[in-house]
Design a protein around this motif. Sequence first.
Motif, mmCIF file in Angstrom:
data_model
loop_
_atom_site.group_PDB
_atom_site.id
_atom_site.type_symbol
_atom_site.label_atom_id
_atom_site.label_comp_id
_atom_site.label_asym_id
_atom_site.label_seq_id
_atom_site.Cartn_x
_atom_site.Cartn_y
_atom_site.Cartn_z
ATOM 1 N N MET A 92 -8.839 9.623 5.247
ATOM 2 C CA MET A 92 -7.147 9.460 5.291
ATOM 3 C C MET A 92 -6.871 8.948 4.054
ATOM 4 N N ILE A 93 -7.577 8.131 3.317
ATOM 5 C CA ILE A 93 -7.238 7.448 2.088
ATOM 6 C C ILE A 93 -8.086 7.732 1.016
ATOM 7 N N THR A 125 2.286 -3.540 3.902
ATOM 8 C CA THR A 125 1.737 -2.858 5.031
ATOM 9 C C THR A 125 0.672 -3.917 5.719
ATOM 10 N N PHE A 140 1.109 -1.406 -0.136
ATOM 11 C CA PHE A 140 -0.038 0.157 -0.017
ATOM 12 C C PHE A 140 0.897 1.463 -0.151
ATOM 13 N N ARG A 141 0.539 2.228 -1.019
ATOM 14 C CA ARG A 141 1.605 3.363 -1.001
ATOM 15 C C ARG A 141 3.200 2.862 -0.944
ATOM 16 N N LEU A 170 -7.395 -1.293 6.781
ATOM 17 C CA LEU A 170 -6.113 -0.654 6.809
ATOM 18 C C LEU A 170 -6.454 0.473 8.176
ATOM 19 N N CYS A 171 -7.441 0.014 8.998
ATOM 20 C CA CYS A 171 -7.430 1.150 10.212
ATOM 21 C C CYS A 171 -7.596 2.616 9.528
ATOM 22 N N ALA A 172 -8.283 2.652 8.450
ATOM 23 C CA ALA A 172 -8.063 4.143 7.911
ATOM 24 C C ALA A 172 -9.775 4.523 7.509
#
Lengths: 327, 327
Positions: B241-242, B187, B182-183, B235-237
């Motif tokens: 945030m994304i 991750t 991821f990015r 992703l706990c997001a």
Amino acid sequence: MILGIDIGGANTKITKIEGDNYEIHHIYFPMWKKKDELEDLLKNYNNNVDYIALVMTAELADCYKTKKEGVEDIINKVENVFNCPIYVFDVNGNFLISEEAKKRYLDVSASNWNATAKFVSEFIKDSCILVDMGSTTTDIIPIKNKKILAKKTDLDRLMNNQLVYVGTLRTPVSFLANKVEFRGKLTNLSSEYFAITADISLILNKITEDDYTCETPDGAGKDFESCLTRLARVLCADREMIKDDEIIDFANKLYNKLLNLIKENVDTIAKRYNLNDVVITGLGEEILKDALNGYNIISIKELYGKDVSLAMPSFAVAKLLQKQLNE
Amino acid sequence: MILGIDIGGANTKITKIEGDNYEIHHIYFPMWKKKDELEDLLKNYNNNVDYIALVMTAELADCYKTKKEGVEDIINKVENVFNCPIYVFDVNGNFLISEEAKKRYLDVSASNWNATAKFVSEFIKDSCILVDMGSTTTDIIPIKNKKILAKKTDLDRLMNNQLVYVGTLRTPVSFLANKVEFRGKLTNLSSEYFAITADISLILNKITEDDYTCETPDGAGKDFESCLTRLARVLCADREMIKDDEIIDFANKLYNKLLNLIKENVDTIAKRYNLNDVVITGLGEEILKDALNGYNIISIKELYGKDVSLAMPSFAVAKLLQKQLNE
């Protein structure tokens, strides 16, 4: 006497400190159900208290609409009970007096792991990796020359090897692997919620039955036999179809997957920051010892006892405040 | 007119066949709640029926203490409604008259996938791999010269690449991988029950919102936006945030893990039995096409329509009985 209080969503932990003596209290106290009884609970500990050192995560529980509402309510309740100075630990490593803490509610929200990290950097090792394995996750926090180098958000922590979503109890076994060798064959596993790491931890003697504090996936018991039954289901089998020895062997295979997940993340952090000392804490200390073989391991449980290892933030804030008051 | 009936735990599927014409009915009918209403349901279809072809899995539902009790009760109810010959398909590929079937209850229990495999071997290809991707699992059944080479127990099927526990809808995303790029960074993923394959399938257009027939992990909607929200949580997001593009890219990464899981199991079966034709069926046909690129793929959906692909066993038993009666 200093009282360190860690108010979590499900558990409140209290450490009484007087000089070098300490006493730990774990209370199962689900805030989302019982927040209006928090003052009654705390009154039991209001005896010769000179200072309160407070950390919290319960403001994130769904009984509060916002962090602001949660932080304010929790601090107000603590103020109502204790007639002494109340210091709240913030994410930057400072103590704020309670009035100030309510204004800076974002800074005092979920600062419990910061408290543990700061304690470790002050009292144990100024450069090390702090590894805290709880029931659900493993936090890996690099500390270099007393600087706590943890990322702020969980997303950043997942991206940078600082948060691994495996714990001693609650992780579904199906997260560890989707295939494992069984009877000499690479075998697919079920993805149903049949067994959790608590079953593996108990079968392999890494926790006791008392440590198995979460619910079982099938609602059955937490004894050795029930854990074997649940683990067999991950192979769509029962204990008539496969022998206990085979289930234990299967548990070991899964356990090795778990150890590797932790080890590879710690290895990456160790290389990135050039660190080799590891301070371990939390319910999963025995598992961490297996995973991090080869590192110089310092155990909070061995230094301060199991109670402290399981209630680290409340102990940490009490100790940190004691030190600050003595300076 | 022949009525093919597949009585499952949660769904009953009925195929009406007259000559080359057919008509499919899917009825959501949770037997564990409503078994006493089964006769009322079946009465709606009791019109000019000459023969019944029956398969079942509902005897495994927890409204029955034993398979024996379940098989007997289900056949009795069908007998009470239909005043015509009732043939029950067994795991050996034969039709038993209903009285005989009650005596040999173990042979007629869960024979639905046998019906599909036999149909494929008789009507489509006498040597092939039948791949059926449903909501929860993917069955991989080798057929060689009309012989169905499937193992009998789920454990044996897991051990021999014939059962992969990934489906179009219900598989937790955390089963597919515990880390993903991821990015640009490898991750870690959350192991919580935050998102399922239905979310990926919908985001990537492999199913429609109507196909998303199971409950969502968070109880929220089945629309594109809600699926993105759930996947971000892995992703706990959140979606502040994304970016949506990043979530879609993440969905693709996970989807590739899913495709690989299916492909590697089919590849093993293909090599083991020297087979290259693949017959696909079930809700996951679009996913199977992506996974099995390179094989000679025959789609039940393209041959008989989506309704048949989703209700294969009821169609299969009706067709098989029709053929037997004509011989």
